[in-house]
Design a protein around this motif. Structure first.
Motif, PDB file in Angstrom:
ATOM      1  N   TYR A 214       0.777  -1.137   0.032  1.00  0.00           N
ATOM      2  CA  TYR A 214      -0.016   0.064   0.041  1.00  0.00           C
ATOM      3  C   TYR A 214       0.934   1.428  -0.167  1.00  0.00           C
ATOM      4  N   ASP A 215       0.472   2.260  -0.593  1.00  0.00           N
ATOM      5  CA  ASP A 215       1.476   3.411  -1.118  1.00  0.00           C
ATOM      6  C   ASP A 215       0.648   4.545  -0.051  1.00  0.00           C
ATOM      7  N   THR A 216       1.284   4.383   1.111  1.00  0.00           N
ATOM      8  CA  THR A 216       0.866   5.315   2.110  1.00  0.00           C
ATOM      9  C   THR A 216       1.535   7.066   2.003  1.00  0.00           C
ATOM     10  N   ASP A 217       2.642   7.041   1.334  1.00  0.00           N
ATOM     11  CA  ASP A 217       2.854   8.307   0.951  1.00  0.00           C
ATOM     12  C   ASP A 217       1.888   8.952   0.005  1.00  0.00           C
ATOM     13  N   HIS A 218       1.456   8.302  -1.052  1.00  0.00           N
ATOM     14  CA  HIS A 218       0.405   8.597  -1.954  1.00  0.00           C
ATOM     15  C   HIS A 218      -0.709   8.956  -1.118  1.00  0.00           C
ATOM     16  N   LEU A 219      -1.405   8.197  -0.386  1.00  0.00           N
ATOM     17  CA  LEU A 219      -2.384   8.408   0.551  1.00  0.00           C
ATOM     18  C   LEU A 219      -2.120   9.719   1.386  1.00  0.00           C
TER      19      LEU A 219
END
Length: 379
Positions: A214-219
């Motif tokens: 999961y791309d937490t930076d994008h979120l």
């Protein structure tokens, strides 16, 4: 320990809590736990160190939060009744309605409550349907054509009724931040004109933030941008699976091996229908610790059969290094979300016991089930 049993690992649970807490802090959002994915309240002392807010869709879920997690309960039900609504009022901090008709029916009670209880205000919200499908399995898709969930944009094109302080949408299931981005754009295109006039936006569940890829930076960037666009909004997320993703297993034992039409089935002392119903509903095939990787060309192939009398109580196939035989133990991975909350006692099949592996020491028994549990369901 005697099989079958669920086991939850405190270390893995805390790892998820820390990741969710990091996202909440960096993105300035409120993350609340959805009981529909996990109601194992004996693990709530761990969870409550990080989160004390919840989302409930029934009186039982609301009461569980009040007893064991916290008093900040965000309630959403597809419908409320005259009998139950006064109790929801007493225990909820937020109440979201599925339709304008339900809001108009019950909002007068919220208005009266807030006048009489200045120390405990209840905030009213409305669920809307963004009509953006990013889920392949229809049974889990709230935006499938003909959905019963949420108001359509046509009914709100001229504004939002007085008294509604928040909007809620739910369109995800084990989804990515890029899925959220797609849904959020559809939501803003249809309901964006309402956002300057409300206090909070609940983006529902299905955000699988604790999945490894999961791309937490994008979120976080996506949520910060939303804050910049609408600084008046408190942003709320209510993941279910993400709280307990890959934090527990179901350990079973092979009791027999049968063969028909060239298919070998290992019958285990647990049931997919009773103890892992999502495997049949989704459907999906869980990973097994003792099985070979899927890309392994050779191996002994088996499907697993449950110990109930339901013909469809099976799934598969897996490959194993050696032939399976009675007495072999199999560890079905990631069985701590949407498992114990959905289990049943069809056929009188005994429920697996539930254990917790603490950070140190031996496993601790949380719950063991007996005949009385089966009998008393009909008492």
């Amino acid at each position: 320990m005697e099989t079958p049993y669920y086991i939850v690992y405190e270390e893995k649970l805390r790892r998820n809590m820390e990741k969710l807490r990091m996202v909440a802090d960096k993105a300035d959002v409120k993350i609340i736990m959805a009981f529909k994915a996990n109601a194992l309240w004996k693990t709530f002392p761990i969870i409550s160190e990080y989160f004390q807010s919840s989302t409930a869709s029934s009186l039982n879920e609301m009461k569980l939060s009040l007893d064991y997690l916290g008093n900040d309960v965000h309630t959403y039900c597809p419908v409320y009744t005259e009998r139950t609504f006064p109790e929801f009022l007493k225990g909820s901090s937020h109440i979201t309605f599925n339709s304008l008709a339900q809001f108009e029916k019950f909002y007068p009670q919220i208005k009266d409550w807030n006048k009489a209880h200045p120390e405990k205000q209840v905030s009213a919200g409305l669920r809307v349907n963004p009509h953006c499908s990013v889920i392949e399995t229809d049974i889990y898709n709230p935006c499938v054509p003909g959905s019963r969930f949420g108001e359509n944009p046509e009914t709100l094109k001229n504004g939002i009724p007085e008294g509604i302080e928040g909007l809620h949408f739910h369109a995800l299931c084990e989804s990515s931040s890029y899925d959220l981005e797609k849904v959020l754009e559809a939501f803003k295109a249809q309901f964006g004109h309402l956002l300057p006039h409300i206090k909070w936006l609940n983006m529902g569940g299905g955000h699988l933030i604790t999945r490894k890829d999961y791309d937490t930076d994008h979120l976080i960037a996506l949520l910060k941008k939303l804050h910049e666009e609408y600084p008046n909004l408190e942003i709320i997320m209510e993941p279910g699976s993400a709280f307990t993703w890959q934090t527990g297993d179901l350990v079973t034992e092979v009791l027999d091996v049968v063969e028909d039409a060239g298919i070998k089935t290992a019958i285990i002392d647990a049931s997919f229908a009773c103890h892992m119903p999502d495997c049949l509903e989704m459907p999906y095939r869980p990973n097994i610790l003792e099985a070979l990787p899927d890309d392994k060309e050779s191996g002994n192939v088996y499907r697993l059969g449950g110990n109930s009398c339901l013909s469809g109580d099976y799934t598969g196939d897996w490959k194993f290094e050696n032939p399976l035989k009675p007495g072999d133990r199999l560890t079905l991975l990631d069985m701590n979300h949407y498992t114990t909350v959905k289990t049943n006692m069809f056929n009188g099949i005994q429920h697996p016991s539930i254990w917790l592996q603490p950070l140190e020491g031996e496993p601790v028994l949380l719950r063991e089930y007996t005949y009385d549990d089966y009998r008393d369901r009909m008492d």
